[in-house]
Design a protein around this motif. Structure first.
Motif, PDB file in Angstrom:
ATOM      1  N   LYS A 207       1.230  -1.388   0.281  1.00  0.00           N
ATOM      2  CA  LYS A 207       0.462  -0.001   0.271  1.00  0.00           C
ATOM      3  C   LYS A 207       0.343   1.188  -0.120  1.00  0.00           C
ATOM      4  CE  LYS A 207      -3.782  -2.206   2.309  1.00  0.00           C
ATOM      5  NZ  LYS A 207      -5.106  -1.665   3.276  1.00  0.00           N
ATOM      6  N   ARG A 208       0.282   2.467  -0.731  1.00  0.00           N
ATOM      7  CA  ARG A 208       0.885   4.133  -0.168  1.00  0.00           C
ATOM      8  C   ARG A 208       0.134   4.903   0.477  1.00  0.00           C
ATOM      9  NH1 ARG A 208      -1.590   3.639  -5.367  1.00  0.00           N
ATOM     10  NH2 ARG A 208      -2.635   4.865  -5.510  1.00  0.00           N
ATOM     11  N   GLU A 209       0.915   5.274   0.739  1.00  0.00           N
ATOM     12  CA  GLU A 209       0.230   7.169   1.499  1.00  0.00           C
ATOM     13  C   GLU A 209      -0.189   7.831   0.738  1.00  0.00           C
ATOM     14  OE1 GLU A 209       2.919   8.373   4.307  1.00  0.00           O
ATOM     15  OE2 GLU A 209       3.000   7.484   6.201  1.00  0.00           O
ATOM     16  N   VAL A 210      -1.374   8.050   0.730  1.00  0.00           N
ATOM     17  CA  VAL A 210      -2.032   9.609   0.013  1.00  0.00           C
ATOM     18  C   VAL A 210      -2.323  10.130   0.931  1.00  0.00           C
ATOM     19  CG1 VAL A 210      -3.801   9.934  -1.791  1.00  0.00           C
ATOM     20  CG2 VAL A 210      -1.974   7.817  -1.843  1.00  0.00           C
ATOM     21  N   PRO A 211      -1.974  11.501   1.027  1.00  0.00           N
ATOM     22  CA  PRO A 211      -2.876  12.405   1.847  1.00  0.00           C
ATOM     23  C   PRO A 211      -3.988  12.849   1.481  1.00  0.00           C
ATOM     24  CG  PRO A 211      -0.959  13.157   0.754  1.00  0.00           C
ATOM     25  CD  PRO A 211      -1.342  11.450   0.325  1.00  0.00           C
ATOM     26  N   PHE A 212      -5.180  13.126   1.852  1.00  0.00           N
ATOM     27  CA  PHE A 212      -6.912  13.224   2.184  1.00  0.00           C
ATOM     28  C   PHE A 212      -6.598  14.575   2.696  1.00  0.00           C
ATOM     29  CE2 PHE A 212     -11.165  13.016   2.682  1.00  0.00           C
ATOM     30  CZ  PHE A 212     -11.989  13.094   0.918  1.00  0.00           C
ATOM     31  N   SER A 213      -7.648  15.524   2.406  1.00  0.00           N
ATOM     32  CA  SER A 213      -8.218  17.014   2.677  1.00  0.00           C
ATOM     33  C   SER A 213      -9.215  17.121   2.860  1.00  0.00           C
ATOM     34  CB  SER A 213      -7.107  17.711   3.328  1.00  0.00           C
ATOM     35  OG  SER A 213      -6.990  18.311   1.699  1.00  0.00           O
ATOM     36  N   ARG A 214      -9.555  18.789   3.128  1.00  0.00           N
ATOM     37  CA  ARG A 214     -11.179  19.143   2.587  1.00  0.00           C
ATOM     38  C   ARG A 214     -10.753  19.646   1.264  1.00  0.00           C
ATOM     39  NH1 ARG A 214     -13.902  24.800   3.008  1.00  0.00           N
ATOM     40  NH2 ARG A 214     -15.623  23.939   4.299  1.00  0.00           N
ATOM     41  N   GLU A 215     -10.035  19.764   0.364  1.00  0.00           N
ATOM     42  CA  GLU A 215      -9.749  20.139  -0.714  1.00  0.00           C
ATOM     43  C   GLU A 215      -9.036  19.198  -1.694  1.00  0.00           C
ATOM     44  OE1 GLU A 215      -8.948  24.187  -2.065  1.00  0.00           O
ATOM     45  OE2 GLU A 215     -11.116  24.865  -0.396  1.00  0.00           O
ATOM     46  N   LEU A 216     -10.227  18.680  -2.393  1.00  0.00           N
ATOM     47  CA  LEU A 216      -9.805  18.031  -3.746  1.00  0.00           C
ATOM     48  C   LEU A 216      -9.697  18.692  -5.245  1.00  0.00           C
ATOM     49  CD1 LEU A 216     -11.340  14.564  -2.349  1.00  0.00           C
ATOM     50  CD2 LEU A 216      -9.287  15.852  -1.603  1.00  0.00           C
ATOM     51  N   TYR A 217      -9.043  17.652  -5.899  1.00  0.00           N
ATOM     52  CA  TYR A 217      -9.327  17.444  -7.522  1.00  0.00           C
ATOM     53  C   TYR A 217     -10.093  16.478  -7.453  1.00  0.00           C
ATOM     54  CZ  TYR A 217      -6.528  21.540  -8.018  1.00  0.00           C
ATOM     55  OH  TYR A 217      -6.351  23.291  -7.704  1.00  0.00           O
ATOM     56  N   ILE A 218     -10.676  16.188  -8.655  1.00  0.00           N
ATOM     57  CA  ILE A 218     -11.414  15.263  -9.768  1.00  0.00           C
ATOM     58  C   ILE A 218     -11.468  15.186 -10.810  1.00  0.00           C
ATOM     59  CG2 ILE A 218     -12.555  14.336  -7.598  1.00  0.00           C
ATOM     60  CD1 ILE A 218     -15.182  15.896  -9.456  1.00  0.00           C
ATOM     61  N   GLU A 219     -11.972  14.339 -11.265  1.00  0.00           N
ATOM     62  CA  GLU A 219     -11.557  14.688 -13.112  1.00  0.00           C
ATOM     63  C   GLU A 219     -13.039  14.648 -14.365  1.00  0.00           C
ATOM     64  OE1 GLU A 219      -9.482  14.063 -15.536  1.00  0.00           O
ATOM     65  OE2 GLU A 219      -8.335  12.808 -14.408  1.00  0.00           O
ATOM     66  N   ARG A 220     -12.966  16.097 -13.921  1.00  0.00           N
ATOM     67  CA  ARG A 220     -13.745  16.857 -15.150  1.00  0.00           C
ATOM     68  C   ARG A 220     -15.044  16.070 -15.610  1.00  0.00           C
ATOM     69  NH1 ARG A 220     -15.384  22.463 -15.752  1.00  0.00           N
ATOM     70  NH2 ARG A 220     -13.353  23.194 -14.203  1.00  0.00           N
ATOM     71  N   GLU A 221     -14.797  15.241 -15.668  1.00  0.00           N
ATOM     72  CA  GLU A 221     -15.848  14.243 -17.068  1.00  0.00           C
ATOM     73  C   GLU A 221     -16.698  13.130 -16.015  1.00  0.00           C
ATOM     74  OE1 GLU A 221     -12.441  15.263 -19.976  1.00  0.00           O
ATOM     75  OE2 GLU A 221     -12.745  14.230 -17.540  1.00  0.00           O
ATOM     76  N   ASP A 222     -15.601  13.660 -14.480  1.00  0.00           N
ATOM     77  CA  ASP A 222     -16.871  12.286 -13.352  1.00  0.00           C
ATOM     78  C   ASP A 222     -17.585  13.036 -12.708  1.00  0.00           C
ATOM     79  OD1 ASP A 222     -15.050   9.568 -13.523  1.00  0.00           O
ATOM     80  OD2 ASP A 222     -13.381  10.415 -12.555  1.00  0.00           O
ATOM     81  N   PHE A 223     -17.798  14.296 -13.136  1.00  0.00           N
ATOM     82  CA  PHE A 223     -19.030  15.831 -12.436  1.00  0.00           C
ATOM     83  C   PHE A 223     -19.878  16.209 -14.020  1.00  0.00           C
ATOM     84  CE2 PHE A 223     -21.151  19.107 -12.279  1.00  0.00           C
ATOM     85  CZ  PHE A 223     -22.431  18.692 -11.094  1.00  0.00           C
ATOM     86  N   MET A 224     -21.099  15.316 -13.537  1.00  0.00           N
ATOM     87  CA  MET A 224     -22.085  16.007 -15.413  1.00  0.00           C
ATOM     88  C   MET A 224     -23.415  17.050 -14.094  1.00  0.00           C
ATOM     89  SD  MET A 224     -22.562  13.226 -18.404  1.00  0.00           S
ATOM     90  CE  MET A 224     -23.760  14.083 -19.283  1.00  0.00           C
ATOM     91  N   GLU A 225     -24.371  17.800 -14.155  1.00  0.00           N
ATOM     92  CA  GLU A 225     -24.816  18.921 -13.886  1.00  0.00           C
ATOM     93  C   GLU A 225     -25.965  17.712 -14.116  1.00  0.00           C
ATOM     94  OE1 GLU A 225     -24.795  22.915 -14.481  1.00  0.00           O
ATOM     95  OE2 GLU A 225     -26.167  23.017 -12.329  1.00  0.00           O
ATOM     96  N   ASN A 226     -25.886  17.752 -15.896  1.00  0.00           N
ATOM     97  CA  ASN A 226     -27.769  16.648 -15.953  1.00  0.00           C
ATOM     98  C   ASN A 226     -27.483  15.441 -16.576  1.00  0.00           C
ATOM     99  OD1 ASN A 226     -29.471  19.408 -15.237  1.00  0.00           O
ATOM    100  ND2 ASN A 226     -27.785  20.188 -16.851  1.00  0.00           N
ATOM    101  N   PRO A 227     -27.352  14.385 -16.103  1.00  0.00           N
ATOM    102  CA  PRO A 227     -26.453  13.675 -16.050  1.00  0.00           C
ATOM    103  C   PRO A 227     -27.322  12.356 -17.211  1.00  0.00           C
ATOM    104  CG  PRO A 227     -27.304  13.032 -14.134  1.00  0.00           C
ATOM    105  CD  PRO A 227     -27.205  13.889 -14.255  1.00  0.00           C
ATOM    106  N   PRO A 228     -27.177  11.721 -17.721  1.00  0.00           N
ATOM    107  CA  PRO A 228     -28.523  10.608 -18.900  1.00  0.00           C
ATOM    108  C   PRO A 228     -28.224   9.599 -17.615  1.00  0.00           C
ATOM    109  CG  PRO A 228     -25.886  10.826 -19.501  1.00  0.00           C
ATOM    110  CD  PRO A 228     -26.227  11.673 -18.611  1.00  0.00           C
ATOM    111  N   LYS A 229     -29.360   8.876 -18.103  1.00  0.00           N
ATOM    112  CA  LYS A 229     -29.353   7.692 -17.435  1.00  0.00           C
ATOM    113  C   LYS A 229     -28.161   6.730 -17.047  1.00  0.00           C
ATOM    114  CE  LYS A 229     -34.179   6.489 -17.554  1.00  0.00           C
ATOM    115  NZ  LYS A 229     -35.137   6.771 -18.422  1.00  0.00           N
ATOM    116  N   LYS A 230     -27.565   5.961 -16.081  1.00  0.00           N
ATOM    117  CA  LYS A 230     -27.125   5.189 -15.771  1.00  0.00           C
ATOM    118  C   LYS A 230     -25.538   6.100 -16.018  1.00  0.00           C
ATOM    119  CE  LYS A 230     -28.970   0.206 -17.278  1.00  0.00           C
ATOM    120  NZ  LYS A 230     -29.044   0.060 -18.006  1.00  0.00           N
ATOM    121  N   TYR A 231     -25.363   6.812 -15.456  1.00  0.00           N
ATOM    122  CA  TYR A 231     -24.491   7.489 -15.257  1.00  0.00           C
ATOM    123  C   TYR A 231     -24.232   7.452 -13.672  1.00  0.00           C
ATOM    124  CZ  TYR A 231     -21.251  11.502 -14.764  1.00  0.00           C
ATOM    125  OH  TYR A 231     -19.857  12.134 -15.196  1.00  0.00           O
ATOM    126  N   PHE A 232     -23.316   7.197 -13.348  1.00  0.00           N
ATOM    127  CA  PHE A 232     -23.182   6.690 -11.996  1.00  0.00           C
ATOM    128  C   PHE A 232     -21.669   7.670 -11.138  1.00  0.00           C
ATOM    129  CE2 PHE A 232     -24.490   2.611 -13.836  1.00  0.00           C
ATOM    130  CZ  PHE A 232     -25.986   3.020 -13.350  1.00  0.00           C
TER     131      PHE A 232
END
Ligand code: ATP
Ligand code: MG
Length: 550
Positions: free
Chosen positions: A376-401
Motif C-alpha cells: 500500500k502507499r500513503e496518500v494524503p486527503f483533506s478538505r479540498e480535492l481535484y477530481i476529473e471534470r468528466e466525473d461530474f455532470m450537472e444533468n447526467p443521462p441515465k446510467k451515469y453513476f
C-alpha cells in the motif's frame, strides 16, 4: 507464446537442417541497416530475428552499417542505431562498416572484368532503362558490351580516379539481357558519385550498388544466413551470381521473409524523415513515431517490443499487424512492473464542506488490487480535492453513476461523498462542486451500511504535484496508401493533446522514463525530453483496456 528465442519458423528450420547436416559448424547472422535514418519497429523485427537466432544457436551476429551510399547525416544515424540495438537488449559480435570493404569490392570488380563478366557502359541512365526491356520483352544489348578487358580495366580505373562526371559511365555485370529475371539483365555494379562519405571522405568517387555490395559484405564476414525482406527474392539469383563469380571463399545463403507493417503507421525511413523534416513531429524520437527511439520515449519497454516481435512470427507473405497488438504487449509487461498512482488530468475542484479545515489525514491505498504483495502507499486527503471534470455532470443521462447533484460516489480508497452544490463562473461554467462526506464510509473499515455504484479517483489539492499529461492518438488516420502524397494528407490533427493536471505526491520521486499505471487512465512514462526540475511531463503509453483479441 514460444518459449525459445524466436519461436518455430521456416528460417529456424533451415538453420536446424544446416547444423544437423554439418553444412555449418556455427551460424553467423547480421543486421545490416543503412544509416539513413532512425530504426523503426520493422527493423526491430529483423533485429529480434537475427540476434535471436544467433543467441539461440550459440552463433554470432554482426551489426553492419550498409553505408555504400554516401550521405551527410550518417554519423547521427550510426550512433542512434547502435544505441537502439543495445537498448533492445542485444550485443553484436562484430561491428562493421560496408565502406571498409571498398578496396576489396573494387578488386572483385576488376576480377569480373578480367573474366569477361563486367564492362563499362556509357549509355545514359534513360537509355539503360530503355534497353533493359520489360517483363514481357527481352532487353537489348548495350553497344559498349563488347569492350575489351584491357579497355574496361583502364576506363574503370579512370572512373575511380575521378576523370568522369556523375552519371556518365557505370560498370555493369555481363550476364544475360534476355533473362526472364530483369535483375539479371546486365545489372549496374558501380556508379560515379563525387560525394563526401562519412567514413572514406573523398577517397572514392565510385560507389558499389546494393546488389553487388551486399553479397560481398556477407561473404567477407562469413555470414551463413543472410536474412532480408521479401522484395529481394527476385534478386537472389544475382546475389548467388556475385558470390560465385567473385570467387568468394564463403557462400552465404539469402533467405527472405515478410516485412512488418502495422495499421495506421508509416514504416519507411524515407517517410519518417519527411515527418521530421516537415515538422509534423518534433523529432525522430517523437512519442508518436514508430521509431525505436519514439517508442522508448513514449514508454515502451525493450521486453514488450521483443515479445511483440516474437509473437508476430516470421512468414513468407506480407500482411499488416493491428497496432493494438503492440499495445497489448506493453500493457502485459507493465502490469507487473509499474507502480500505481492517481492523477487528475482535467481537474475540477471538489470541496468537502463538512471536513475540518486545516487538517489532513493519510490514507493507505493498495497498489495493486490483484496482488497484495505490491503493498500500500500513503496518500494524503483533506478538505479540498481535484477530481476529473468528466466525473461530474450537472444533468447526467441515465446510467451515469459518477457524481451529479444529489448523488453519492466513493472516492477511491477514501470516503463516500455526496454532491450538494455546484459553483459556476460568470460564463456558467462549473468551477467547483461542494460535497459532504460520511466519516463512517472510510475505505477498509468494512462499512456495509449502503452501497454506491460509482468509484472515482481524486488528488488532494494542497499536496498534489502539477503535471503535464500528453495523450496520443495514431499519427496517421488511415492505413498508408500507395501514393506518397496521401500519407502527409492523412495526418491525424488530434494525434497529440496536452493536458495540465495533478498527480498524487508519491510521484515526487519520479525521474525521467519512470513508468506509472495511473488509476483509470492507463500507463504513462515520464518524458525524458520535456520534463524539467520544475515540471513533470507524462506521456500516455496506452490506456488500460482494449477489446483487442488475437
Ligand atoms: P526503410 O525502407 O525503412 O529504409 P530498409 O529495408 O531500406 O527500410 P535497411 O536499413 O536497409 O532499411 O534495413 C536493415 C534491415 O532491416 C534489412 O535487413 C531490412 O530487410 C530490415 N527491415 C527493414 N524494414 C523492415 C520491416 N518493415 N520489417 C522487417 N524487416 C525490415
Ligand atoms: Mg533503405
Amino acid at each position: 507464446m514460444a518459449d525459445n528465442n524466436t519461436g518455430s519458423n521456416f528460417i529456424r528450420n533451415i538453420i536446424l537442417d544446416d547444423l544437423n547436416s554439418k553444412k555449418h559448424e556455427k551460424i553467423i547472422t547480421r543486421f545490416p541497416p543503412e544509416p539513413n535514418g532512425y530504426l523503426h519497429i520493422g527493423h526491430a523485427k529483423s533485429i529480434v530475428l537475427n540476434f535471436g537466432l544467433g543467441d539461440e544457436f550459440e552463433g554470432r551476429t554482426n551489426l553492419r552499417f550498409d553505408d555504400t551510399n554516401p550521405s551527410k547525416e550518417e554519423v547521427e544515424y550510426v550512433e542512434s542505431i547502435k544505441n537502439d540495438v543495445q537498448w533492445l537488449g542485444y550485443k553484436w559480435d562484430e561491428l562493421h562498416f560496408a565502406s571498409n570493404y571498398f578496396d576489396e569490392m573494387y578488386e572483385r570488380a576488376q576480377l569480373l572484368i578480367k573474366k569477361g563478366l563486367a564492362y563499362v557502359c556509357d549509355l545514359t541512365p534513360e537509355e539503360i532503362r530503355e534497353f533493359r526491356g520489360t517483363l514481357t520483352e527481352p532487353g537489348k544489348e548495350s553497344p559498349y558490351r563488347n569492350r575489351s578487358v584491357e579497355e574496361n580495366l583502364e576506363i574503370f580505373d579512370k572512373m575511380r580516379l575521378g576523370e568522369f562526371e556523375d552519371g556518365s559511365k557505370v560498370l555493369r555485370a555481363k550476364i544475360d539481357m534476355s533473362s526472364p529475371n530483369i535483375n539479371m539483365r546486365d545489372p549496374i555494379l558501380y556508379r560515379i558519385s563525387h560525394a563526401q562519405h562519412h567514413n572514406t571522405g573523398d577517397k572514392w568517387c565510385i560507389y558499389p550498388m546494393y546488389d553487388f555490395a551486399h553479397p560481398l559484405e556477407d561473404a567477407i564476414e562469413g555470414i551463413t544466413h543472410s536474412i532480408c525482406t521479401l522484395e529481394f527474392e527476385d534478386h537472389r539469383p544475382l546475389y548467388d551470381w556475385v558470390v560465385k563469380e567473385c570467387e568468394m571463399t564463403s557462400t552465404p545463403r539469402q533467405i527472405e521473409f515478410a516485412r512488418l507493417n502495422i495499421t495506421n503507421t508509416v514504416m519507411s525511413k524515407r517517410k519518417l524523415k519527411m515527418l521530421v523534416d516537415e515538422g509534423v513531429v518534433d523529432s525522430w524520437d517523437d512519442p508518436r513515431m514508430p521509431t525505436i527511439a519514439g517508442l522508448r520515449r513514449r514508454g515502451y519497454t525493450p521486453e514488450s517490443i521483443r515479445n511483440f516481435c516474437k509473437e508476430i512470427g516470421v512468414a513468407k507473405s506480407n500482411s499488416t499487424v493491428d497496432a493494438q497488438m503492440l499495445e497489448y504487449f506493453v500493457r502485459e509487461d507493465l502490469n507487473s512492473k509499474a507502480p500505481r498512482a492517481m492523477a487528475v488530468i482535467n481537474p475540477l475542484k471538489l470541496v468537502i464542506t463538512n471536513y475540518p479545515e486545516d487538517t489532513s489525514e493519510m490514507l493507505y491505498i493498495e497498489n495493486n488490487p490483484d496482488n497484495e504483495e505490491c503493498g500500500k502507499r500513503e496518500v494524503p486527503f483533506s478538505r479540498e480535492l481535484y477530481i476529473e471534470r468528466e466525473d461530474f455532470m450537472e444533468n447526467p443521462p441515465k446510467k451515469y453513476f459518477r457524481l451529479f447533484p444529489g448523488n453519492e460516489v466513493r472516492l477511491k480508497g477514501a470516503y463516500f461523498v455526496k454532491c450538494n452544490e455546484v459553483i459556476k463562473d460568470e460564463n456558467g461554467e462549473v468551477i467547483e462542486i461542494h460535497c459532504t462526506y460520511d466519516v463512517e464510509t472510510k475505505s477498509g473499515t468494512g462499512f456495509t451500511g449502503r452501497k454506491v455504484k460509482g468509484t472515482i479517483h481524486w488528488v488532494d489539492a494542497k499536496t498534489a504535484i502539477p503535471a503535464e499529461f500528453r495523450l496520443y492518438e495514431p499519427l496517421i488516420l488511415d492505413n498508408e496508401t500507395e501514393e506518397d502524397k496521401h500519407f502527409l494528407e492523412q495526418i491525424n490533427p488530434n494525434s497529440l493533446s496536452i493536458m495540465n493536471g495533478y498527480i498524487e505526491p508519491s510521484a515526487s520521486t519520479a525521474v525521467t522514463n519512470d513508468k506509472y499505471q495511473l488509476f483509470r487512465h492507463g500507463y504513462f512514462n515520464v518524458d525524458p525530453k520535456y520534463t524539467t526540475e520544475d515540471k513533470l511531463v507524462f506521456n500516455r503509453i496506452v490506456s488500460l483496456k482494449s477489446s483487442f483479441k488475437f
